[in-house]
Design an enzyme around this catalytic site. Structure first.
Site, PDB file in Angstrom:
ATOM      1  N   CYS A 195      70.194  28.130  46.211  1.00  0.00           N
ATOM      2  CA  CYS A 195      71.611  28.441  46.381  1.00  0.00           C
ATOM      3  C   CYS A 195      72.432  27.374  45.659  1.00  0.00           C
ATOM      4  CB  CYS A 195      71.943  28.462  47.880  1.00  0.00           C
ATOM      5  SG  CYS A 195      73.693  28.697  48.193  1.00  0.00           S
ATOM      6  N   GLY A 201      50.284  37.563  56.638  1.00  0.00           N
ATOM      7  CA  GLY A 201      49.605  36.375  57.165  1.00  0.00           C
ATOM      8  C   GLY A 201      50.217  35.955  58.479  1.00  0.00           C
ATOM      9  N   ASN A 217      49.730  32.601  47.004  1.00  0.00           N
ATOM     10  CA  ASN A 217      48.992  33.711  47.564  1.00  0.00           C
ATOM     11  C   ASN A 217      47.894  34.040  46.558  1.00  0.00           C
ATOM     12  OD1 ASN A 217      49.704  37.270  47.664  1.00  0.00           O
ATOM     13  ND2 ASN A 217      48.111  36.157  48.697  1.00  0.00           N
ATOM     14  N   GLY A 218      46.651  33.874  46.964  1.00  0.00           N
ATOM     15  CA  GLY A 218      45.564  34.177  46.038  1.00  0.00           C
ATOM     16  C   GLY A 218      44.339  33.338  46.328  1.00  0.00           C
ATOM     17  N   CYS A 232      45.858  44.256  42.644  1.00  0.00           N
ATOM     18  CA  CYS A 232      44.914  44.697  43.687  1.00  0.00           C
ATOM     19  C   CYS A 232      45.333  46.058  44.234  1.00  0.00           C
ATOM     20  CB  CYS A 232      44.901  43.668  44.813  1.00  0.00           C
ATOM     21  SG  CYS A 232      43.968  44.195  46.250  1.00  0.00           S
ATOM     22  N   TYR A 288      46.799  49.410  51.701  1.00  0.00           N
ATOM     23  CA  TYR A 288      46.846  48.806  53.031  1.00  0.00           C
ATOM     24  C   TYR A 288      47.783  47.616  53.179  1.00  0.00           C
ATOM     25  CZ  TYR A 288      44.964  46.094  57.012  1.00  0.00           C
ATOM     26  OH  TYR A 288      44.829  45.375  58.151  1.00  0.00           O
ATOM     27  N   SER A 344      49.352  51.748  58.533  1.00  0.00           N
ATOM     28  CA  SER A 344      49.220  52.092  57.114  1.00  0.00           C
ATOM     29  C   SER A 344      48.717  53.514  56.892  1.00  0.00           C
ATOM     30  CB  SER A 344      48.337  51.080  56.390  1.00  0.00           C
ATOM     31  OG  SER A 344      47.133  50.934  57.082  1.00  0.00           O
ATOM     32  N   ASP A 361      42.961  57.251  57.778  1.00  0.00           N
ATOM     33  CA  ASP A 361      42.946  55.783  57.784  1.00  0.00           C
ATOM     34  C   ASP A 361      42.885  55.297  56.338  1.00  0.00           C
ATOM     35  OD1 ASP A 361      43.006  53.245  58.783  1.00  0.00           O
ATOM     36  OD2 ASP A 361      41.124  53.367  59.892  1.00  0.00           O
ATOM     37  N   ASP A 362      43.123  54.002  56.153  1.00  0.00           N
ATOM     38  CA  ASP A 362      43.208  53.481  54.790  1.00  0.00           C
ATOM     39  C   ASP A 362      41.866  53.104  54.183  1.00  0.00           C
ATOM     40  OD1 ASP A 362      42.844  50.670  55.833  1.00  0.00           O
ATOM     41  OD2 ASP A 362      44.745  51.209  56.758  1.00  0.00           O
ATOM     42  N   CYS A 372      34.818  41.031  47.338  1.00  0.00           N
ATOM     43  CA  CYS A 372      36.030  40.622  46.619  1.00  0.00           C
ATOM     44  C   CYS A 372      35.995  39.107  46.471  1.00  0.00           C
ATOM     45  CB  CYS A 372      37.273  41.026  47.400  1.00  0.00           C
ATOM     46  SG  CYS A 372      38.779  40.360  46.668  1.00  0.00           S
ATOM     47  N   CYS A 406      43.157  46.235  39.735  1.00  0.00           N
ATOM     48  CA  CYS A 406      41.832  45.727  40.089  1.00  0.00           C
ATOM     49  C   CYS A 406      41.207  46.763  41.013  1.00  0.00           C
ATOM     50  CB  CYS A 406      41.905  44.383  40.804  1.00  0.00           C
ATOM     51  SG  CYS A 406      40.249  43.816  41.279  1.00  0.00           S
ATOM     52  N   CYS A 444      36.196  46.018  43.970  1.00  0.00           N
ATOM     53  CA  CYS A 444      35.405  46.241  45.189  1.00  0.00           C
ATOM     54  C   CYS A 444      34.916  47.687  45.274  1.00  0.00           C
ATOM     55  CB  CYS A 444      36.192  45.844  46.431  1.00  0.00           C
ATOM     56  SG  CYS A 444      37.826  46.560  46.487  1.00  0.00           S
TER      57      CYS A 444
HETATM   58  S1  SF4 Z   1      38.191  43.340  44.511  1.00  0.00           S
HETATM   59 FE1  SF4 Z   1      39.264  44.902  45.744  1.00  0.00          FE
HETATM   60  S2  SF4 Z   1      40.315  43.746  47.363  1.00  0.00           S
HETATM   61 FE2  SF4 Z   1      39.708  42.272  45.789  1.00  0.00          FE
HETATM   62  S3  SF4 Z   1      41.492  42.081  44.448  1.00  0.00           S
HETATM   63 FE3  SF4 Z   1      40.161  43.633  43.551  1.00  0.00          FE
HETATM   64  S4  SF4 Z   1      40.909  45.563  44.426  1.00  0.00           S
HETATM   65 FE4  SF4 Z   1      41.741  43.933  45.659  1.00  0.00          FE
END
Ligand code: SF4
Length: 496
Positions: A14, A36, A115-116, A257, A263, A311, A373-374, A410, A468, A471
């Site tokens: 600000c 989180g 975040n990561g 992702c 989700y 979700s 469900d997701d 993952c 991505c 998984c």
């Molecule tokens: S592997 Fe699956 S959960 Fe991990 S970042 Fe890639 S898409 Fe997301």
């Protein structure tokens, strides 16, 4: 087991030194609580003369940043973080493992949050230890802090520091950094695994800029969403100037992702130009289009579409609309219990399902329930939900999953680190092409249908090369993840 994170970041600048952003940080973090719930923290400073002050603690935002605490923290610039830690280690309760990470020595001071996950952090740590750096935790966060500090010794240009650091970090990171000069830098990794966006609020009295993991946080502070931070972009938010940006590296492909749409993200967020709610609606429509169950007239006349809250809700709306079946809220959620998937420890996850969900018998009894469900990750949660629905008198329980089977680990920060912990991965190894039928038997459902990969990509609305999907497919987009997958594979082979 090593600690990893899937978290939320938020930052605000600000131009009015007489205005405190502590309450705005609070509101932004509350809006990002779903990313989180174990600890929260903020770093704040006043460009009129104060140093960076950091406060972080275990607990939800509302508990950690209560009214009294907020009123005590004064500054016109700040960053915040909600943290989620994965299984195994009890050390996550130490403040060393929470963020923001406030680095201070005789020469340099800054605070950052991210975040990561950085899968190659061991390599970087080893090199830095050889150079004399001392580490007190086993986290990638501390490694990033030391990396930034080492580079910053040679320059005052923080965009340059981040640019150099990014050459060493092979992983997923959406990062916010607060310098002791009162600048915020936001950086998204070149593949853009995690979302990050910027917004502004301009009034007659003051101008504010925001950076957030999700756009819902910018809405929550009544800001205007400006745009996503692009994969490979560094954005400089200054309390004195307009936003300045530069690219670290423009990748030919990106790798957001896909789970953000399935989700993680809040439905009211917009990520890389795509509305999460609308993507979930399309996921439901696509599932219904391919569902053979809907060709059975006996099922159709008695079926209800029930979401697993929260979700599964938008997906179920899309499914019910396409299937022309009634959408029914058949599971009541206790909102005061944490989300099971991101709770550390299998035991805690198990007991939490019953605490969290209760079937509404009057609407389920005698019905053919199509439950949306997701995902199915470990299988235990779905098994328990099927059993809950049956105990409420359902004639049949038919599980529909908006994501294809998760069969690979993952390495980019999500809590399912080994293939053998995933029901998809484990059963694929055991039963080959029959694995979905075996999963159905295990969870006790009358039928089970997953989304296809093509329909997932089509529903999200981004190109395959922008997502991505590792998984699901095993095609990891970063070198250090490929190495870890090979390592896991060779360990599993040597055990057999
Ligand atoms: S592997 Fe699956 S959960 Fe991990 S970042 Fe890639 S898409 Fe997301």
């Amino acid at each position: 087991m090593r600690i990893k994170e899937k978290c939320a970041v938020f930052g605000v600048t600000c131009d009015d030194v007489g205005f405190s952003v502590s309450n705005i940080l609070y509101k932004g973090l509350i809006a990002l609580q779903h990313r989180g719930q174990e600890s929260t923290g903020i770093s704040i400073m006043n460009t009129g003369g104060s140093n960076i002050y950091t406060y972080k603690k275990l607990g939800l935002v509302s508990k950690v940043l209560n009214k009294k605490r907020i009123s005590q923290m004064w500054g016109n610039i700040g960053i915040g973080h909600n943290r989620y830690a994965t299984t195994g280690s009890e050390t996550y309760s130490s403040s060393d493992y929470m963020q923001p990470y406030h680095f201070k020595n005789n020469e340099i001071e800054f605070s950052f949050a991210f975040n990561g996950t950085i899968p190659n952090f061991d390599e970087i740590k080893q090199k830095m230890s050889d150079m004399g750096r001392i580490f007190v935790t086993n986290t990638d966060t501390e490694v990033i802090a030391h990396l930034l500090a080492s580079i910053a010794l040679g320059t005052e240009d923080w965009a340059e520091v981040l640019k150099i650091a990014s050459r060493f970090l092979d992983g997923s990171y959406s990062l916010v950094l607060l310098t002791n000069k009162g600048d915020i830098y936001a950086m998204r990794d070149p593949l853009g695994f995690k979302p990050l966006c910027i917004g502004e609020l301009k009034t007659e009295k003051r101008n504010l800029y925001f950076v957030a993991s999700e756009s819902c946080a910018i809405d929550a502070v009544e800001g205007t969403f400006l745009r996503d931070v692009e994969p490979g972009e560094i954005v400089h938010l200054s309390h004195q100037k307009e936003i300045h940006s530069e690219m670290i590296l423009k990748s030919e492909r990106t790798a957001l992702c896909m789970f953000e749409f399935v989700y993680f993200a809040r439905p009211d967020s917009i990520i890389d130009g795509i509305s999460v709610a609308e993507a979930r609606l399309r996921l439901g429509i696509n599932l219904a289009k391919k569902d053979p169950l809907l060709n059975d007239p006996k099922i159709r006349e008695n079926a209800i579409v029930v979401p697993v809250p929260d979700s599964g809700r938008s997906v179920a709306v899309g499914y019910a609309k396409e299937a022309r079946l009634p959408y029914v809220e058949g599971l009541m959620k206790n909102r005061f219990v944490w989300r099971t998937f991101i709770m550390p420890g299998q035991q805690r996850r198990k007991s939490a399902v019953k605490e969290k969900l209760n079937p509404i018998k009057s609407v389920i009894n005698g019905k053919d329930v199509i439950l949306l469900d997701d995902s199915i990750v470990r299988g235990t949660t779905t098994e328990q939900i099927v059993s809950l629905i049956r105990s409420a008198g359902a004639r049949s329980v038919n599980i529909r999953i908006s994501c294809p089977p998760v069969i690979n680990a993952c390495y980019m920060g999500i809590d399912f680190p080994t293939r053998d912990e995933l029901i998809g991965g484990k059963f694929y190894k055991l039963y080959g092409e029959q694995y979905i039928e075996e999963i159905r038997k295990k969870i006790g459902a009358d039928s089970l249908l997953y989304q296809s990969l093509d329909d997932l990509i089509n529903a999200i609305g981004l190109h395959e090369d922008q997502l991505c999907l590792a998984c699901l497919t095993g095609n990891y987009p970063i070198k250090s993840a490929i190495k870890l997958a090979e390592l896991e594979q060779s360990i599993a082979t040597s055990r057999n």
